[in-house]
Write a protein that holds these residues in place. Structure first.
Motif, short mmCIF file in Angstrom:
data_model
loop_
_atom_site.label_atom_id
_atom_site.label_comp_id
_atom_site.label_asym_id
_atom_site.label_seq_id
_atom_site.Cartn_x
_atom_site.Cartn_y
_atom_site.Cartn_z
N ALA A 173 -1.38 48.92 -29.52
CA ALA A 173 -1.34 50.02 -28.55
C ALA A 173 -0.71 49.55 -27.26
O ALA A 173 -0.77 48.38 -26.90
N GLU A 174 -0.09 50.47 -26.52
CA GLU A 174 0.51 50.14 -25.24
C GLU A 174 -0.59 49.99 -24.20
O GLU A 174 -1.66 50.60 -24.31
N PRO A 175 -0.35 49.18 -23.13
CA PRO A 175 -1.27 49.17 -22.01
C PRO A 175 -1.41 50.57 -21.45
O PRO A 175 -0.45 51.35 -21.44
N ARG A 176 -2.57 50.90 -20.95
CA ARG A 176 -2.84 52.28 -20.54
C ARG A 176 -1.87 52.77 -19.48
O ARG A 176 -1.43 53.92 -19.51
N GLU A 177 -1.49 51.83 -18.55
CA GLU A 177 -0.62 52.28 -17.47
C GLU A 177 0.80 52.57 -17.94
O GLU A 177 1.59 53.16 -17.24
N ARG A 178 1.14 52.16 -19.19
CA ARG A 178 2.47 52.42 -19.71
C ARG A 178 2.45 53.40 -20.88
O ARG A 178 3.44 53.60 -21.55
N ALA A 179 1.30 54.00 -21.16
CA ALA A 179 1.16 54.82 -22.36
C ALA A 179 2.11 56.00 -22.39
O ALA A 179 2.54 56.43 -23.45
N ASN A 180 2.47 56.57 -21.23
CA ASN A 180 3.39 57.70 -21.20
C ASN A 180 4.70 57.34 -20.49
O ASN A 180 5.37 58.20 -19.94
N ASN A 211 4.38 53.17 -15.16
CA ASN A 211 3.63 51.99 -14.74
C ASN A 211 2.85 52.37 -13.49
O ASN A 211 3.42 52.52 -12.42
N ARG A 212 1.55 52.57 -13.64
CA ARG A 212 0.73 53.05 -12.52
C ARG A 212 0.23 51.93 -11.63
O ARG A 212 -0.40 52.22 -10.61
N GLU A 213 0.46 50.69 -12.01
CA GLU A 213 -0.04 49.57 -11.20
C GLU A 213 1.05 48.90 -10.39
O GLU A 213 0.79 48.35 -9.33
N GLU A 214 2.29 48.93 -10.91
CA GLU A 214 3.39 48.27 -10.22
C GLU A 214 4.62 49.18 -10.24
O GLU A 214 4.63 50.21 -10.90
N GLY A 215 5.63 48.74 -9.52
CA GLY A 215 6.91 49.44 -9.59
C GLY A 215 7.04 50.59 -8.62
O GLY A 215 6.21 50.77 -7.71
N PRO A 216 8.08 51.42 -8.82
CA PRO A 216 8.39 52.53 -7.91
C PRO A 216 7.30 53.60 -7.96
O PRO A 216 6.46 53.61 -8.86
N PRO A 217 7.35 54.55 -7.01
CA PRO A 217 6.40 55.68 -7.06
C PRO A 217 6.54 56.45 -8.36
O PRO A 217 7.60 56.44 -9.00
N LEU A 218 5.47 57.15 -8.74
CA LEU A 218 5.46 57.85 -10.02
C LEU A 218 6.58 58.88 -10.12
O LEU A 218 7.20 59.04 -11.16
#
Length: 286
Positions: A8-15, A18-25
Motif C-alpha cells: 500500500a502507498e503511504p497515506r500522505e501519497r494515497a491520492n 504529499n501532505r507532509e512535504e513539498g508544495p501546497p496542496l
C-alpha cells in the motif's frame, strides 16, 4: 501503532498528494491535472471533473480545488465557465513565416496575438564553434529567453550576440523587449541570413521550459542574422512547442521557354527596324 499493509502507498501519497512535504496542496493538484492535459488523457474541449468530484478525489476543501483550477486558468490550459464547469482549452497556435527573419512580435500581432518575453539569463559565455564562425568572435553574450503566447510558453530561445557590438545588454533591458529592435536602436540593422528547421525530441530541460512532455517533438529553428554589410549580429537556436505552424510561400520554378528559329528571325527583324527608325529620328532632329 498501525501497520501499513504490504504494497500500500503511504497515506500522505494515497491520492497523489504529499501532505507532509513539498508544495501546497493546490499546487500539487494543479500539477497533476497539468500533466494529464499534457499527456493527452484530457483533450481540448473535454470537461474537467467538477469541483465536488475533485474534492472527493483528493480529499481537500473546495477552496484548495478552486486555487488549483485558478492556476490552470492562469496558464491558459483550461476555460472556466460559470455554471458549466471547466473544460480543457485548445492550445494557442503560433504562426510564423519561415522566410521572414525576426519580427516574431509583428507576425503574432498580424494574427491578433501578443507575445510576452521572459529573460532567463544574460551571461558572458563563449559560443559554439559554428557561432564563432558566423559572428567572427568568441566574446559574446549568451541570452536565454522564453516567449509566451496567452501565458502559454511557445518558444525557448538561446542566442549568442557579440559583446563588442552590444556591451550594454542586460537582463533588465531585454525583458519583454525585441532583441532585433534593440539592435536597430543602437545602429545595427538586421537584414537576415540562412536558417534551417528540424524536428527534435524534447529533453527534460526543454520539456520543463515549454510545459510539454519529455520526447515530445519540437521544431528547432537555427540560424544567423547579419546586417546589410554581412556582419554577424546573432546566432540562435529556437525550440518551438508543437503548437507552432511555419508558413512557407512555395513557388514553382518556371521552365525557360525555348525560342524557335523563326522567333529569333522575327526578333532580329524588329531590332533592325527599331534601329532604322531611331537613326531616322536622329537625322530629323539634327
Amino acid at each position: 501503532m498501525s501497520v501499513q499493509p504490504a504494497g500500500a502507498e503511504p497515506r500522505e501519497r494515497a491520492n497523489g498528494l504529499n501532505r507532509e512535504e513539498g508544495p501546497p496542496l493546490h499546487a500539487q493538484i494543479r500539477d497533476i491535472l497539468h500533466r494529464q492535459i499534457l499527456e493527452r488523457p484530457l483533450l481540448p474541449g473535454s470537461p474537467l471533473p467538477t469541483e465536488e468530484e475533485l474534492q472527493k478525489q483528493f480529499g481537500v476543501s473546495r477552496s484548495v480545488v478552486r486555487q488549483a483550477l485558478s492556476g490552470l486558468s492562469d496558464l491558459g490550459l483550461i476555460r472556466r465557465q460559470r455554471g458549466r464547469g471547466s473544460v480543457v482549452a485548445a492550445a494557442p497556435v503560433l504562426r510564423r513565416h519561415l522566410q521572414r527573419a525576426g519580427g516574431l512580435d509583428e507576425q503574432a500581432a498580424a494574427h491578433g496575438q501578443r507575445l510576452r518575453t521572459h529573460v532567463i539569463a544574460v551571461e558572458h559565455a563563449a559560443p559554439p564553434e559554428s557561432a564563432v564562425e558566423a559572428l567572427n568572435t568568441t566574446n559574446t553574450w549568451k541570452i536565454e529567453r522564453i516567449r509566451y503566447l496567452e501565458e502559454v510558453p511557445v518558444a525557448f530561445m538561446r542566442t549568442w550576440v557579440p559583446r563588442d557590438l552590444f556591451p550594454h545588454f542586460t537582463k533588465e533591458l531585454l525583458e519583454n523587449a525585441s532583441l532585433l529592435g534593440l539592435m536597430r536602436e543602437h545602429g545595427y540593422h538586421p537584414a537576415g541570413g540562412p536558417r534551417q528547421v528540424q524536428a527534435v525530441a524534447a529533453d527534460a530541460d526543454l520539456a520543463h521550459k515549454l510545459h510539454t512532455s519529455t520526447r515530445e517533438p519540437l521544431l528547432l529553428l537555427q540560424g544567423v542574422t547579419r546586417d546589410a554589410l554581412g556582419h554577424g549580429l546573432e546566432w540562435f537556436n529556437v525550440w518551438h512547442s508543437p503548437n507552432t505552424v511555419f508558413d512557407v510561400d512555395a513557388q514553382v520554378t518556371s521552365q525557360p521557354t525555348s525560342i524557335s528559329q523563326e522567333g529569333v528571325r522575327r526578333l532580329r527583324s524588329l531590332a533592325q527596324q527599331l534601329e532604322s527608325e531611331l537613326a531616322a529620328l536622329g537625322h530629323s532632329t539634327g
